[in-house]
Enzyme design. Structure first.
Site, PDB file in Angstrom:
ATOM      1  N   GLN A  24       0.839  -1.206   0.000  1.00 45.39           N
ATOM      2  CA  GLN A  24       0.000   0.000   0.000  1.00 45.39           C
ATOM      3  C   GLN A  24       0.876   1.258   0.000  1.00 45.39           C
ATOM      4  OE1 GLN A  24      -2.042   1.889   3.385  1.00 45.39           O
ATOM      5  NE2 GLN A  24      -3.959   1.466   2.320  1.00 45.39           N
TER       6      GLN A  24
ATOM      7  N   CYS B 209      -7.061   7.235   4.779  1.00 46.65           N
ATOM      8  CA  CYS B 209      -6.491   7.620   6.077  1.00 46.65           C
ATOM      9  C   CYS B 209      -6.781   9.098   6.351  1.00 46.65           C
ATOM     10  CB  CYS B 209      -4.991   7.350   6.114  1.00 46.65           C
ATOM     11  SG  CYS B 209      -4.328   7.738   7.743  1.00 46.65           S
TER      12      CYS B 209
ATOM     13  N   LYS C 124      -8.185   1.715  -1.154  1.00 43.60           N
ATOM     14  CA  LYS C 124      -8.860   1.559   0.147  1.00 43.60           C
ATOM     15  C   LYS C 124      -9.464   2.908   0.506  1.00 43.60           C
ATOM     16  CE  LYS C 124      -8.054  -0.115   4.885  1.00 43.60           C
ATOM     17  NZ  LYS C 124      -7.857   1.065   5.739  1.00 43.60           N
TER      18      LYS C 124
ATOM     19  N   HIS D 280     -13.697   0.873   4.140  1.00 44.21           N
ATOM     20  CA  HIS D 280     -13.718   0.983   5.597  1.00 44.21           C
ATOM     21  C   HIS D 280     -14.950   1.839   5.905  1.00 44.21           C
ATOM     22  CE1 HIS D 280     -11.657   2.757   9.424  1.00 44.21           C
ATOM     23  NE2 HIS D 280     -12.712   2.030   9.702  1.00 44.21           N
TER      24      HIS D 280
ATOM     25  N   GLY E 276      -8.357  -5.879  10.779  1.00 47.69           N
ATOM     26  CA  GLY E 276      -7.249  -5.038  11.223  1.00 47.69           C
ATOM     27  C   GLY E 276      -6.843  -5.361  12.646  1.00 47.69           C
ATOM     28  N   ARG E 277      -7.346  -4.548  13.587  1.00 47.24           N
ATOM     29  CA  ARG E 277      -6.863  -4.638  14.962  1.00 47.24           C
ATOM     30  C   ARG E 277      -7.068  -6.009  15.588  1.00 47.24           C
ATOM     31  NH1 ARG E 277     -10.377   0.228  16.678  1.00 47.24           N
ATOM     32  NH2 ARG E 277     -11.537  -0.678  14.932  1.00 47.24           N
TER      33      ARG E 277
HETATM   34  C1  LIG Z   1      -2.461   1.349  14.317  1.00 47.41           C
HETATM   35  C2  LIG Z   1      -3.218   1.503  13.021  1.00 47.41           C
HETATM   36  C3  LIG Z   1      -2.535   1.860  11.869  1.00 47.41           C
HETATM   37  C4  LIG Z   1      -3.236   1.985  10.661  1.00 47.41           C
HETATM   38  N1  LIG Z   1      -2.523   2.267   9.515  1.00 47.41           N
HETATM   39  C5  LIG Z   1      -3.164   2.254   8.316  1.00 47.41           C
HETATM   40  C6  LIG Z   1      -2.436   2.355   7.104  1.00 47.41           C
HETATM   41  O1  LIG Z   1      -1.200   2.432   7.082  1.00 47.41           O
HETATM   42  N2  LIG Z   1      -3.153   2.357   5.936  1.00 47.41           N
HETATM   43  C7  LIG Z   1      -4.523   2.239   5.918  1.00 47.41           C
HETATM   44  O2  LIG Z   1      -5.133   2.240   4.835  1.00 47.41           O
HETATM   45  N3  LIG Z   1      -5.227   2.120   7.051  1.00 47.41           N
HETATM   46  C8  LIG Z   1      -4.583   2.095   8.244  1.00 47.41           C
HETATM   47  N4  LIG Z   1      -5.292   1.876   9.387  1.00 47.41           N
HETATM   48  C9  LIG Z   1      -6.737   1.566   9.305  1.00 47.41           C
HETATM   49  C10 LIG Z   1      -6.940   0.052   9.175  1.00 47.41           C
HETATM   50  O3  LIG Z   1      -6.418  -0.436   7.953  1.00 47.41           O
HETATM   51  C11 LIG Z   1      -8.440  -0.304   9.249  1.00 47.41           C
HETATM   52  O4  LIG Z   1      -9.108   0.345   8.194  1.00 47.41           O
HETATM   53  C12 LIG Z   1      -9.075   0.112  10.576  1.00 47.41           C
HETATM   54  O5  LIG Z   1      -8.251  -0.273  11.670  1.00 47.41           O
HETATM   55  C13 LIG Z   1     -10.463  -0.514  10.755  1.00 47.41           C
HETATM   56  O6  LIG Z   1     -10.389  -1.916  10.706  1.00 47.41           O
HETATM   57  P1  LIG Z   1     -10.420  -2.840  12.044  1.00 47.41           P
HETATM   58  O7  LIG Z   1     -11.627  -2.404  12.826  1.00 47.41           O
HETATM   59  O8  LIG Z   1     -10.507  -4.237  11.544  1.00 47.41           O
HETATM   60  O9  LIG Z   1      -9.164  -2.543  12.807  1.00 47.41           O
HETATM   61  C14 LIG Z   1      -4.632   1.775  10.609  1.00 47.41           C
HETATM   62  C15 LIG Z   1      -5.304   1.435  11.785  1.00 47.41           C
HETATM   63  C16 LIG Z   1      -4.619   1.283  12.971  1.00 47.41           C
HETATM   64  C17 LIG Z   1      -5.384   0.885  14.218  1.00 47.41           C
END
Ligand SMILES: Cc1cc2nc3c(=O)[nH]c(=O)nc-3n(C[C@H](O)[C@H](O)[C@H](O)COP(=O)(O)O)c2cc1C
Length: 328
Positions: free
Chosen positions: A71, A101, A140, A172, A228-229
């Site tokens: 990405q 983001c 994304k 998202h 993700g998390r």
């Molecule tokens: C610590 C952290 C770093 C993240 N970094 C990125 C990133 O580099 N690129 C991106 O598109 N989304 C990033 N996100 C968003 C995640 O990809 C994801 O969309 C978001 O956490 C929701 O999904 P989840 O509820 O499954 O965690 C980040 C989220 C977290 C918590």
């Protein structure tokens, strides 16, 4: 699912997460499997050109990782053609453009939601990506900026993705101004999927296979799911989504393995913050996990983080029962 002509099975993706989805973490996930493809963390297109990509702990990939999607965060001011030429040496299974983001520093660079909101610049950047990168291209996105009036703008962007040959879109399901604690709008997946021929990968707070059963109508129209998390809390979770047997992990052993992988890949001063980030999420496995996190916060070195973490994990902490984890 079919992604740009290649089969991703199961259609389960690790979300890109800055500070977390470096190669050492992807290696940890590969010990468990159950996923279809892993995203790198967002890579700055500009910085990528300076990086020794075959060695960098963020961009290197091991065969065990399986399919890896790189990405990028880009504004259009970078030499994108050089970036996309360079990424070829890593043989990405896809290249993804971050349009979702909302962090202030990311907006300030003109990446993420800032690029998504600037339609002419978005078009130019995507055209350049598509011309310079012949492989699978994904994006994304979030839903948009304005919860009252987002649909038209969203569809305008979807048409652009279709016209320019984007192969799939991760949604998202939150608005740009919404924090990750806010409930995601899974109910919008069906509306979106019905209006595009692109495969839609759904993301946001998908934490347990039971979510899919309880909200069948919301998830059925999706081509894939992105976690993700929850994958940081439970690096074995993809197995549960894939219907594979899940063994209860030895938490101390797992935490220590991640520590070892991380320190094999990067110097302690870089590993330090990443260990903290990982432990913050891993602590959610336990009823008194805040004690684990509080313990490591006092550490000044990686070795001290390890001592504090293992002291907690080897003492047999009480697990958080059930699906247990809540990010709200
Ligand atoms: C610590 C952290 C770093 C993240 N970094 C990125 C990133 O580099 N690129 C991106 O598109 N989304 C990033 N996100 C968003 C995640 O990809 C994801 O969309 C978001 O956490 C929701 O999904 P989840 O509820 O499954 O965690 C980040 C989220 C977290 C918590």
């Amino acid at each position: 699912m079919s992604l740009g002509g290649q089969e991703i099975a199961p259609a389960l993706f690790l979300a890109p997460m800055e500070g977390i989805t470096h190669s050492a973490f992807r290696r940890l996930l590969s010990d468990y499997g159950g996923y279809g493809a892993l995203f790198t963390e967002m890579l700055s297109a500009g910085a990528f050109l300076q990086e020794k990509t075959l060695e960098s702990p963020y961009t290197r990939r091991r065969p065990c990782e399986g399919k890896v999607i790189y990405q990028f965060g880009a504004s259009g001011r970078e030499d994108l053609e050089a970036v996309l030429r360079k990424v070829e040496s890593l043989a990405p299974d896809a290249v993804d453009l971050n349009l979702g983001c909302p962090a202030p520093k990311i907006r300030a660079h003109g990446w993420g939601v800032s690029l998504a909101a600037d339609f002419p610049r978005l078009r130019t950047v995507l055209e350049r990506f598509r011309r310079a990168w012949p492989g699978t291209l994904t994006v994304k996105v979030r839903l948009g900026d304005d919860p009252e009036r987002w649909r038209e703008g969203f569809l305008e962007r979807v048409r652009l993705f279709e016209d320019l040959g984007v192969d799939a879109m991760t949604v998202h399901a939150r608005f740009s101004g919404e924090k990750l604690k806010r409930r995601p709008r899974w109910e919008e997946f069906a509306w979106i999927a019905a209006r595009t021929r692109l495969p839609v990968i759904g993301n946001g707070d998908i934490c347990a296979p039971e979510d899919l059963v309880r909200h069948r109508e919301a998830f059925a129209p999706l081509a894939g799911l992105m976690l993700g998390r929850i994958a940081v809390v439970k690096p074995w979770i993809f197995r549960a989504f894939a219907g594979l047997p899940v063994e209860p992990p030895d938490h101390a052993e797992l935490w220590d393995r991640h520590y070892r992988y991380l320190l094999e890949d990067m110097p302690p001063e870089r590993a330090f913050g990443r260990l903290m980030d990982f432990t913050y999420y891993y602590a959610k496995n336990f009823l008194f996990g805040h004690e684990l996190y509080r313990g490591v916060q006092k550490a000044r070195t990686c070795e001290e983080i390890r001592e504090a973490a293992l002291r907690f994990l080897e003492a047999g902490p009480t697990p958080n029962r059930g699906t247990g984890v809540s990010f709200t």
